[in-house]
Design a protein around this motif. Structure first.
Motif, short mmCIF file in Angstrom:
data_model
loop_
_atom_site.label_atom_id
_atom_site.label_comp_id
_atom_site.label_asym_id
_atom_site.label_seq_id
_atom_site.Cartn_x
_atom_site.Cartn_y
_atom_site.Cartn_z
N THR A 69 0.80 -1.22 0.00
CA THR A 69 0.00 0.00 0.00
C THR A 69 0.84 1.27 0.00
O THR A 69 0.33 2.33 -0.36
CB THR A 69 -0.94 0.04 1.21
OG1 THR A 69 -0.19 -0.22 2.40
CG2 THR A 69 -2.06 -0.97 1.08
N PHE A 70 2.11 1.17 0.39
CA PHE A 70 2.94 2.38 0.34
C PHE A 70 3.08 2.91 -1.08
O PHE A 70 3.33 4.10 -1.28
CB PHE A 70 4.31 2.11 0.97
CG PHE A 70 5.23 1.25 0.14
CD1 PHE A 70 6.09 1.82 -0.79
CD2 PHE A 70 5.23 -0.12 0.30
CE1 PHE A 70 6.94 1.03 -1.54
CE2 PHE A 70 6.08 -0.92 -0.45
CZ PHE A 70 6.94 -0.35 -1.38
N MET A 94 7.82 11.47 -7.75
CA MET A 94 7.52 10.43 -6.77
C MET A 94 6.81 9.26 -7.45
O MET A 94 7.05 8.09 -7.12
CB MET A 94 6.62 10.99 -5.66
CG MET A 94 7.28 11.99 -4.75
SD MET A 94 8.47 11.18 -3.68
CE MET A 94 9.18 12.61 -2.88
N GLY A 95 5.94 9.57 -8.40
CA GLY A 95 5.22 8.53 -9.13
C GLY A 95 6.14 7.70 -10.01
O GLY A 95 5.94 6.49 -10.16
N VAL A 96 7.16 8.32 -10.60
CA VAL A 96 8.10 7.58 -11.44
C VAL A 96 8.82 6.52 -10.62
O VAL A 96 8.89 5.33 -11.00
CB VAL A 96 9.12 8.54 -12.08
CG1 VAL A 96 10.21 7.75 -12.81
CG2 VAL A 96 8.43 9.50 -13.03
N GLN A 97 9.34 6.92 -9.47
CA GLN A 97 10.10 5.97 -8.65
C GLN A 97 9.19 4.89 -8.05
O GLN A 97 9.58 3.73 -7.93
CB GLN A 97 10.86 6.72 -7.55
CG GLN A 97 11.81 7.78 -8.09
CD GLN A 97 12.72 7.25 -9.20
OE1 GLN A 97 13.30 6.17 -9.09
NE2 GLN A 97 12.83 8.02 -10.29
N ALA A 227 18.43 6.10 -4.93
CA ALA A 227 18.35 6.88 -3.69
C ALA A 227 16.94 7.38 -3.45
O ALA A 227 16.45 7.37 -2.31
CB ALA A 227 19.32 8.06 -3.77
N ALA A 228 16.25 7.80 -4.53
CA ALA A 228 14.86 8.28 -4.38
C ALA A 228 13.94 7.13 -4.01
O ALA A 228 13.00 7.31 -3.23
CB ALA A 228 14.40 8.94 -5.68
N MET A 229 14.20 5.93 -4.57
CA MET A 229 13.37 4.78 -4.22
C MET A 229 13.57 4.38 -2.76
O MET A 229 12.62 4.04 -2.06
CB MET A 229 13.68 3.61 -5.15
CG MET A 229 13.09 3.76 -6.54
SD MET A 229 13.20 2.25 -7.53
CE MET A 229 14.81 2.45 -8.26
N LEU A 233 10.83 4.32 0.57
CA LEU A 233 10.62 3.16 1.42
C LEU A 233 10.53 3.53 2.90
O LEU A 233 10.26 2.66 3.73
CB LEU A 233 11.74 2.14 1.21
CG LEU A 233 11.75 1.45 -0.16
CD1 LEU A 233 13.01 0.61 -0.32
CD2 LEU A 233 10.52 0.59 -0.33
N GLY A 234 10.74 4.82 3.21
CA GLY A 234 10.66 5.23 4.61
C GLY A 234 9.32 4.94 5.24
O GLY A 234 9.23 4.47 6.39
N MET A 235 8.24 5.22 4.52
CA MET A 235 6.91 4.95 5.04
C MET A 235 6.51 3.49 4.81
O MET A 235 5.55 3.01 5.42
CB MET A 235 5.87 5.87 4.37
CG MET A 235 4.50 5.87 5.04
SD MET A 235 3.27 6.92 4.20
CE MET A 235 3.85 8.54 4.66
N ALA A 236 7.26 2.80 3.95
CA ALA A 236 6.88 1.43 3.59
C ALA A 236 6.85 0.51 4.80
O ALA A 236 5.95 -0.32 4.93
CB ALA A 236 7.84 0.89 2.54
#
Length: 441
Positions: A69-70, A94-97, A227-229, A233-236
């Motif tokens: 869901t993240f 954000m959507g691309v990554q 790095a952006a991906m 993942l911080g909220m993942a």
């Protein structure tokens, strides 16, 4: 003009924005469970064993969306804050990554799923015939996993920039074609349960392709940025644990129902899919709230974010109550749409009235999920939901198996789970600690 008129105007404007975003979001959210209801009705007329097989297979496939869901909610939360701060290109990035993450993870899940489909289905099903049916459906349906995750990422960034109309068109296009294809494959061509799985994959492929095309049209760089991906993942972690709490409950409910009887798991499948359908309907307010709350906090307007939160809670209560009344009135007729099996129909009332009574509670809970996710308050939601699962749902559900409570026990556990979640959410809302200002939390 009265002294209170400016506040009333602001409240009315906020509510109009909420409804404007919620209506197309409702179409997106309702499309998948509505398709699953069509799928359930089509398969239900094959008999109790295929219906039970679909129940087991579908609950396993649902783990993919729930554990990831993240890609949707997390991307929306971050994109909405950036959009509110006037940084649309960064929000789309954000959507691309998220799309790259979805594609890579989806391919890994296809491979793992082919290896594990048999053991998982046999673990969940209480009958060898049901397990065999579930494995056949699942092995085909798993090929849609990358497309499911790409679609989730696409919904995430588009919600964040408050573009709700294109996702509605994309999802409806895929599901409408497959809704027509499903009965043709299942009954017309005689593919049975396998035809249902093929129709699922077709829907997911069409929708994912449309979301990728939309991302390309934005003109932002499309290269993966590790790095952006990793930052995404911080909220993942919190959302994965949140999803695990939900799925521990849903999988336990299906497994317990399957071990009661084939009729019980068939009845549970019908009522549970109706429950999920209405949960997604009520989540339309949550999606709108997530986009608006995130944008308000990104623009550093805490007062507006707090006002939105209470308005969406009230709307959730109202809409949930209306849905409860509607489905109470349909209790004598609607179950027959999904199956003609007498044993399944006899079991269904044991779950149906819980399903009806829980609609107002669910309305508040699902609406406030959107508020807290929009604020990026996933850590609190994770802890509260894990406590609700460990202290409410799971003990009651597994006790119902050993004590013979049947579907009444399963749905009593769901009731306790939702009541605990509502209590913790309202406490958090009153505290105000969720309303952290800034483009990035």
């Amino acid at each position: 003009m009265t002294p209170h008129a400016p506040h009333a105007d602001r409240a009315g404007s906020t509510l109009r924005q909420l409804i404007t975003l919620a209506v197309p979001a409702l179409g997106v959210l309702a499309a998948e469970p509505l398709y699953l209801l069509v799928d359930t009705a089509v398969v239900g007329h094959l008999g109790a064993v295929p219906l039970a097989g679909l129940s087991v297979g579908a609950i396993v496939l649902a783990q993919i969306a729930t554990q990831m869901t993240f890609l949707s909610f997390g991307t929306t939360a971050r994109a909405a804050r950036l959009h509110g701060a006037g940084r649309r290109a960064d929000a789309v990035a954000m959507g691309v990554q998220a799309t790259w993450l979805g594609a890579i993870t989806g391919l890994a899940l296809v491979v793992a799923g082919q290896l594990l489909a048999g053991p998982i289905a046999r673990l969940l099903a209480g009958d060898d015939q049901v397990a065999e049916a579930a494995v056949g459906w699942l092995r085909i349906a798993l090929f849609g996993a990358p497309m499911i995750l790409i679609t989730m990422a696409g919904n995430g960034w588009m919600r964040g920039v408050q573009d709700m109309r294109r996702p509605l068109r994309y999802v409806l296009t895929g599901n409408a074609i497959s809704a027509v294809l499903c009965p043709v494959l299942v009954h017309g061509l005689g593919w049975g349960l396998d035809g249902s799985a093929v129709a699922n994959v077709v829907a997911q492929l069409i929708s994912a392709s449309l979301f990728v095309r939309a991302l390309v049209s934005e003109g932002v760089p499309l290269t993966p940025v590790p790095a952006a991906m990793r930052a995404q993942l911080g909220m993942a972690r919190d959302l994965v644990l949140l999803g695990l709490a939900f799925q521990a409950c849903w999988v336990s409910a299906t497994a317990v129902a399957a071990h009661i009887s084939t009729a019980a798991v068939g009845a549970h499948q019908v009522v549970f899919q109706l429950w999920m359908f209405l949960a997604f309907v009520l989540d339309a307010l949550a999606i709108a709230a997530q986009a608006l709350v995130g944008a308000a906090l990104g623009a550093r307007d805490g007062e507006r974010a707090r006002r939105l939160a209470w308005q969406v809670a009230g709307c959730g209560l109202l809409f949930g109550t209306v849905l409860g009344v509607v489905f109470a009135a349909l209790a004598g007729t609607l179950p027959h749409v999904f199956t003609a099996d007498a044993a399944v129909l006899a079991e269904m009332p044991r779950a149906w009235w819980f399903f009806v009574a829980l609609q107002p509670v669910g309305g508040v809970v699902f609406a406030l999920d959107g508020v807290l996710l929009g604020a990026g308050d996933a850590a609190y939601m994770r802890t509260a939901t894990l406590c609700a699962a460990a202290l409410g749902f799971l003990p009651v559900v597994w006790a119902s198996l050993s004590l013979g409570w049947g579907l009444v026990g399963i749905w009593s556990g769901l009731s306790l789970f939702l009541l605990i979640r509502m209590t913790t959410q309202l406490a958090r809302l009153r505290s105000g600690r969720w309303a952290v200002l800034g483009a990035i939390r």
